[in-house]
Scaffold this active site. Structure first.
Site, PDB file in Angstrom:
ATOM      1  N   THR A  42       0.883  -1.156   0.000  1.00 31.65           N
ATOM      2  CA  THR A  42       0.000   0.000   0.000  1.00 31.65           C
ATOM      3  C   THR A  42       0.917   1.200   0.000  1.00 31.65           C
ATOM      4  O   THR A  42       2.066   1.083   0.423  1.00 31.65           O
ATOM      5  CB  THR A  42      -0.871  -0.020   1.282  1.00 31.65           C
ATOM      6  OG1 THR A  42      -1.864  -1.017   1.149  1.00 31.65           O
ATOM      7  CG2 THR A  42      -1.540   1.300   1.554  1.00 31.65           C
ATOM      8  N   ASP A  52      -8.703  -1.850   4.706  1.00 37.95           N
ATOM      9  CA  ASP A  52      -8.712  -0.669   5.578  1.00 37.95           C
ATOM     10  C   ASP A  52      -8.401   0.622   4.825  1.00 37.95           C
ATOM     11  O   ASP A  52      -8.813   1.711   5.237  1.00 37.95           O
ATOM     12  CB  ASP A  52      -7.696  -0.841   6.718  1.00 37.95           C
ATOM     13  CG  ASP A  52      -6.272  -1.067   6.212  1.00 37.95           C
ATOM     14  OD1 ASP A  52      -6.110  -1.686   5.138  1.00 37.95           O
ATOM     15  OD2 ASP A  52      -5.323  -0.630   6.879  1.00 37.95           O
ATOM     16  N   VAL A 102     -12.929  -5.247   0.416  1.00 39.75           N
ATOM     17  CA  VAL A 102     -12.451  -3.889   0.673  1.00 39.75           C
ATOM     18  C   VAL A 102     -11.656  -3.932   1.972  1.00 39.75           C
ATOM     19  O   VAL A 102     -12.133  -4.463   2.977  1.00 39.75           O
ATOM     20  CB  VAL A 102     -13.633  -2.903   0.793  1.00 39.75           C
ATOM     21  CG1 VAL A 102     -13.146  -1.535   1.230  1.00 39.75           C
ATOM     22  CG2 VAL A 102     -14.370  -2.798  -0.543  1.00 39.75           C
TER      23      VAL A 102
HETATM   24  N1  ASP Z   1      -3.813  -2.562   4.193  1.00 41.78           N
HETATM   25  C1  ASP Z   1      -3.959  -2.998   2.827  1.00 41.78           C
HETATM   26  C2  ASP Z   1      -5.165  -3.871   2.703  1.00 41.78           C
HETATM   27  O1  ASP Z   1      -5.405  -4.668   3.581  1.00 41.78           O
HETATM   28  C3  ASP Z   1      -2.790  -3.731   2.306  1.00 41.78           C
HETATM   29  C4  ASP Z   1      -1.452  -3.176   2.677  1.00 41.78           C
HETATM   30  O2  ASP Z   1      -1.321  -2.262   3.425  1.00 41.78           O
HETATM   31  O3  ASP Z   1      -0.472  -3.696   2.193  1.00 41.78           O
HETATM   32  O4  ASP Z   1      -5.829  -3.792   1.693  1.00 41.78           O
END
Ligand code: ASP
Length: 292
Positions: A159, A190, A188
């Protein structure tokens, strides 16, 4: 007005140790551009938008161009943005064929009375708002990770996020992701949830990364804010408490946090996190692996 600025970014927390030189280099470029613009008086909102766009376009992170497909081979993207100056927020969830999800999130904030748009309605809105769409998403997206690159035991996540304090003392935060590679269609995480992954008000800005379901259940970004605002905890104590809680419940990940005094945290509970920051002195700090 402090005349001082700070930009903090992350390119995702991870559980697999690889060669991340290209990622660190990309973080450098993002911070370099951001520092020049913030020095010239750019707003925190513009700075976090620009930083996230650069990371989305790099193809190195699981956001924008580097996003990975879901279990049905489609690309569904999530993003959010919050402006501490106005308290307004915008987000999009599970949208397809969009080049820069953060721009769509910002358009939701600026052009609608809503906070979060999802699915086909969000896609129609993006067209109305003039957000750049992709004619051929399958050939645009170049997943930055493939299943074979990480151990079966590790989830593939990535992310990008940015938080900034501008020279006028305003804060902003933005987060963008392709989510979990191989995730269930329609899942979906966070990243588009205000308070879970993204928060900015007059005092604090936060962007998170990691196993999103744990951050959602912990309402992680807002919890950092609440610990500081209501319990008077330091930024370090608050971020540590939230991440320790996520780890204790079986999750993993990290976050970046910044307050109006310019104090910062880049903290994680996993193998590493692509991360960096720059302040008014222009000195760039960027790394992926733990302190050596
Ligand atoms: N938090 C993101 C999700 O769960 C993925 C990530 O941060 O790598 O979609």
């Amino acid at each position: 007005m402090s005349q001082k600025f700070t930009l903090v970014i992350h390119g995702g927390a991870f559980q697999d140790a690889r060669d991340y030189e290209a990622h660190t280099h990309a973080l450098h470029e993002v911070l370099n551009a951001g520092s020049k613009n913030l020095a010239q008086g750019q707003s925190a909102l513009a700075a976090v938008t620009q930083a996230v766009i650069m990371m989305e376009n790099s193809g190195l992170f699981i956001a924008g161009k580097g996003a990975g497909p879901n279990s049905e081979g489609d690309y569904e993207l999530d993003a959010s943005v919050m402006d501490g100056k106005t308290g307004k927020a915008g987000a999009i969830a599970a949208v397809r064929a969009v080049k820069n999800p953060v721009l769509a999130a910002r358009a939701v904030m600026e052009k609608t009375p809503h906070v979060l748009l999802a699915g086909t309605g969000a896609e129609r809105f993006m067209d109305e708002a003039g957000i750049e769409r992709l004619d051929d998403p399958q050939s645009y997206f170049t997943p930055s990770h493939t299943e074979s690159q990480v151990p079966k035991s590790a989830s593939i996540h990535g992310t990008v996020g940015a938080i900034a304090l501008d020279k006028d003392g305003h804060l902003a935060a933005a987060t963008s992701t392709g989510g979990l590679v191989g995730k269930k269609a329609g899942r979906v995480g966070d990243s588009p949830i205000i308070g879970a992954a993204t928060w900015a008000d007059a005092d604090i800005a936060v962007s998170t990364t990691g196993f999103g379901e744990y951050f959602m259940r912990a309402v992680a970004a807002y919890d950092v804010r609440a610990l500081c605002a209501y319990k008077g905890e330091t930024l370090e104590a608050a971020t540590g408490k939230v991440l320790d809680g996520i780890k204790a419940s079986g999750g993993w990940g990290g976050l970046i946090a910044l307050n109006k005094k310019g104090e910062i945290r880049l903290d994680y509970r996993c193998a590493g996190m692509h991360r960096g920051f720059v302040r008014s002195d222009g000195k760039i700090h960027a790394r992926s692996h733990p302190e050596s």
